[in-house]
Design a protein around this motif. Structure first.
Motif, PDB file in Angstrom:
ATOM      1  N   GLY A  41     -14.173 -51.249  40.055  1.00 12.75           N
ATOM      2  CA  GLY A  41     -12.812 -50.793  39.820  1.00 12.75           C
ATOM      3  C   GLY A  41     -11.775 -51.806  40.288  1.00 12.75           C
ATOM      4  N   GLU A  42     -10.506 -51.417  40.145  1.00  8.77           N
ATOM      5  CA  GLU A  42      -9.388 -52.249  40.565  1.00  8.77           C
ATOM      6  C   GLU A  42      -8.634 -51.547  41.688  1.00  8.77           C
ATOM      7  OE1 GLU A  42      -7.082 -52.845  37.078  1.00  8.77           O
ATOM      8  OE2 GLU A  42      -8.447 -54.333  36.214  1.00  8.77           O
ATOM      9  N   GLY A  43      -7.791 -52.310  42.385  1.00  5.63           N
ATOM     10  CA  GLY A  43      -6.974 -51.729  43.443  1.00  5.63           C
ATOM     11  C   GLY A  43      -7.552 -51.949  44.822  1.00  5.63           C
ATOM     12  N   ASP A  44      -6.822 -51.472  45.827  1.00  6.59           N
ATOM     13  CA  ASP A  44      -7.246 -51.613  47.215  1.00  6.59           C
ATOM     14  C   ASP A  44      -8.374 -50.633  47.532  1.00  6.59           C
ATOM     15  OD1 ASP A  44      -5.210 -53.431  47.398  1.00  6.59           O
ATOM     16  OD2 ASP A  44      -3.826 -52.075  48.432  1.00  6.59           O
ATOM     17  N   VAL A  45      -9.088 -50.930  48.612  1.00 10.14           N
ATOM     18  CA  VAL A  45     -10.146 -50.045  49.092  1.00 10.14           C
ATOM     19  C   VAL A  45      -9.796 -49.613  50.508  1.00 10.14           C
ATOM     20  CG1 VAL A  45     -12.566 -49.905  49.788  1.00 10.14           C
ATOM     21  CG2 VAL A  45     -11.958 -51.019  47.636  1.00 10.14           C
ATOM     22  N   LEU A  46      -9.772 -48.297  50.713  1.00  9.85           N
ATOM     23  CA  LEU A  46      -9.488 -47.725  52.028  1.00  9.85           C
ATOM     24  C   LEU A  46     -10.799 -47.355  52.707  1.00  9.85           C
ATOM     25  CD1 LEU A  46      -6.593 -45.287  51.003  1.00  9.85           C
ATOM     26  CD2 LEU A  46      -6.434 -47.694  51.640  1.00  9.85           C
ATOM     27  N   ASP A  47     -10.982 -47.854  53.911  1.00 13.44           N
ATOM     28  CA  ASP A  47     -12.173 -47.540  54.702  1.00 13.44           C
ATOM     29  C   ASP A  47     -11.707 -46.702  55.888  1.00 13.44           C
ATOM     30  OD1 ASP A  47     -14.411 -47.396  56.256  1.00 13.44           O
ATOM     31  OD2 ASP A  47     -14.785 -49.547  56.341  1.00 13.44           O
ATOM     32  N   HIS A  48     -11.738 -45.386  55.719  1.00  9.62           N
ATOM     33  CA  HIS A  48     -11.222 -44.502  56.759  1.00  9.62           C
ATOM     34  C   HIS A  48     -12.125 -44.484  57.984  1.00  9.62           C
ATOM     35  CE1 HIS A  48      -7.897 -42.861  54.404  1.00  9.62           C
ATOM     36  NE2 HIS A  48      -8.719 -42.849  53.372  1.00  9.62           N
ATOM     37  N   GLU A  49     -13.433 -44.635  57.770  1.00  5.85           N
ATOM     38  CA  GLU A  49     -14.353 -44.540  58.902  1.00  5.85           C
ATOM     39  C   GLU A  49     -14.144 -45.677  59.899  1.00  5.85           C
ATOM     40  OE1 GLU A  49     -19.051 -43.867  59.948  1.00  5.85           O
ATOM     41  OE2 GLU A  49     -18.503 -44.430  57.927  1.00  5.85           O
ATOM     42  N   THR A  57      -3.433 -48.451  58.025  1.00  8.34           N
ATOM     43  CA  THR A  57      -2.243 -47.808  58.582  1.00  8.34           C
ATOM     44  C   THR A  57      -2.116 -46.401  58.029  1.00  8.34           C
ATOM     45  OG1 THR A  57      -0.770 -48.535  56.807  1.00  8.34           O
ATOM     46  CG2 THR A  57      -1.138 -50.076  58.639  1.00  8.34           C
ATOM     47  N   SER A  58      -1.045 -45.738  58.378  1.00  5.17           N
ATOM     48  CA  SER A  58      -0.803 -44.374  57.889  1.00  5.17           C
ATOM     49  C   SER A  58      -0.034 -44.364  56.573  1.00  5.17           C
ATOM     50  CB  SER A  58      -0.025 -43.557  58.950  1.00  5.17           C
ATOM     51  OG  SER A  58       1.190 -44.207  59.257  1.00  5.17           O
ATOM     52  N   ASP A  59       0.130 -45.549  55.945  1.00  7.23           N
ATOM     53  CA  ASP A  59       0.822 -45.609  54.662  1.00  7.23           C
ATOM     54  C   ASP A  59       0.084 -44.772  53.626  1.00  7.23           C
ATOM     55  OD1 ASP A  59       2.424 -47.401  55.940  1.00  7.23           O
ATOM     56  OD2 ASP A  59       1.558 -49.184  54.979  1.00  7.23           O
ATOM     57  N   ILE A  60       0.820 -44.290  52.650  1.00  8.80           N
ATOM     58  CA  ILE A  60       0.203 -43.556  51.547  1.00  8.80           C
ATOM     59  C   ILE A  60       0.498 -44.294  50.248  1.00  8.80           C
ATOM     60  CG2 ILE A  60       0.358 -41.324  52.697  1.00  8.80           C
ATOM     61  CD1 ILE A  60       2.759 -40.700  50.899  1.00  8.80           C
ATOM     62  N   TYR A  61      -0.353 -44.056  49.270  1.00  9.14           N
ATOM     63  CA  TYR A  61      -0.202 -44.660  47.956  1.00  9.14           C
ATOM     64  C   TYR A  61       0.344 -43.606  47.006  1.00  9.14           C
ATOM     65  CZ  TYR A  61      -2.956 -48.725  49.423  1.00  9.14           C
ATOM     66  OH  TYR A  61      -3.396 -49.864  50.057  1.00  9.14           O
TER      67      TYR A  61
END
Length: 395
Positions: free
Chosen positions: A142-150, A387-391
């Motif tokens: 896929g495209e876009g950023d990847v969030l790794d919450h763990e 960070t706590s930013d949202i998309y």
């Protein structure tokens, strides 16, 4: 099978091997001469004596595409070489794609759906399909950023360099034939600088990967996750004696085994000797932080091969495996260790083995292995703190 085109070109396909080759009009006659010349076993020297102007480069292309094979390969190629998979990890490549598509450093997925070398409950032949089903497809292609919450990471539009050759054909019912096919695929992939990502199958397949790496003559280390040491005395390939050749090879600089914990009776005929290249970290020691310390002490001037038997993880969680053992690594600890390895070492290849099928879903062992596999693929990607930013999407 021959398919002729209106422009005079020719498409060859061998349904047994699963290989194809497109032949340009100017090479069509030469290819026909070569195929006729090797209809019976012959040597290259004898063929060139009759066809002195035949370009050896074209001969090499026909050999690479498996339309001409060494006589010793005929037996194990009779039943096939590769089968495509309906759920590839990344782009699906065929054997014929390798010369044009291969990029050094890219991971190339190779499934080996066999449990011919396994004892215990078996079932590891379902592993490649079970693993591919639960890998995060958008993460791979896929495209876009990847969030790794763990682990609290933000990967900025990572591009995971991975493709999928499908499965080594398991037909024939002989582990040596399946292993020979795997070795042929690995030699080709490694020759292009690709890094094999092998999906088992029982742990016996790792013997063939290590054998192929050893024959290249370059030093490397092994990092092995398992409940069992897999150094049994048998002279035949099995999932219980994977590392016999590796221990004897000067190419293998060290082997670190993490997660060992089962009781075992040693034969009274066995001899005991020191092994300076081997380091053991039991599951109990790993839970106490010893595995991180051992990994951090390893030299970084050689590459490493990572082999992960899913029974290293506590059987209370990873149930779907042939020889389960309780009290192993937690998912969190396995994640931390594999992530550390993927980020800290140059990996020459990796495998994930001994994942069995199941009548019920979800397949916990496959889900865990898929998560660890994804950590390996993300290993070279840079990240920043999450960070706590949202998309949000534009309206």
């Amino acid at each position: 099978m021959h398919a002729e085109r209106s422009d005079g070109s020719l498409s060859l396909h061998h349904p047994g091997h699963g290989t194809s080759l497109d032949v340009e009009p100017e090479s069509r006659e030469l290819v026909s001469i070569a195929l006729a010349g090797f209809a019976q076993a012959s040597t290259l020297e004898a063929f060139l004596a009759e066809q002195p102007d035949f370009p050896e480069q074209l001969f090499d292309v026909l050999v690479r595409a498996c339309f001409l094979v060494a006589e010793g390969e005929a037996a194990f190629l009779e039943h096939g070489l590769l089968r495509p998979t309906p759920t590839p990890l990344g782009p699906a490549w065929s054997w014929a794609d390798l010369p044009e598509q291969a990029q050094a450093g890219c991971w190339i997925t190779i499934g080996v759906p066999v449990d011919l070398a396994a004892a215990g409950q078996g079932g590891a032949r379902h592993g490649p399909a079970e693993l591919r089903k639960v890998v995060n497809g958008p993460l791979l292609s896929g495209e876009g950023d990847v969030l790794d919450h763990e682990l609290g990471r933000l990967y900025r539009a990572p591009e995971l360099a991975v493709a999928d050759l499908g499965d080594v054909d398991p037909d024939g019912g002989r582990m040596d034939h399946v292993g020979a096919r795997l070795v042929k695929v690995l030699r080709e992939a490694l020759g292009y600088g690709l890094r094999p990502l092998v999906l088992g199958g029982d742990h016996g397949i790792t013997h063939y990967v290590l054998h192929t790496l050893i024959e290249r003559g370059e030093r490397f280390g092994i990092i092995h996750f398992d409940a069992h040491h897999d150094m049994g005395p048998s002279t035949t390939v099995s999932h219980a004696n994977v590392f016999s050749e590796a221990l004897e090879s000067e190419c293998v600089a060290s082997i670190v085994q993490i997660g060992l914990r089962v009781l075992e009776r040693v034969s009274p005929y066995a001899t005991r000797s020191a092994c300076a290249k081997r380091t053991i970290v039991t599951a109990r020691q790993a839970r106490e932080g010893h595995a991180q310390r051992v990994l951090e002490s390893l030299p970084r001037d050689i590459p490493y091969y990572l082999t992960f038997d899913i029974d290293c993880v506590d059987a209370a969680i990873a149930r779907e495996t042939g020889t389960p053992a309780y009290g192993g690594l937690s998912v969190e600890l396995a994640t931390d260790l594999v992530d550390l390895i993927a980020r800290s070492f140059e990996l020459v290849g990796a495998d994930f083995v001994e994942i069995s099928g199941t009548q019920t879903q979800p397949n916990a062992a496959a889900l865990i292995a898929a998560s660890l596999l994804q950590r390996v693929l993300l290993g070279a990607s840079t990240f920043e703190p999450l960070t706590s930013d949202i998309y949000t999407f534009p309206r």
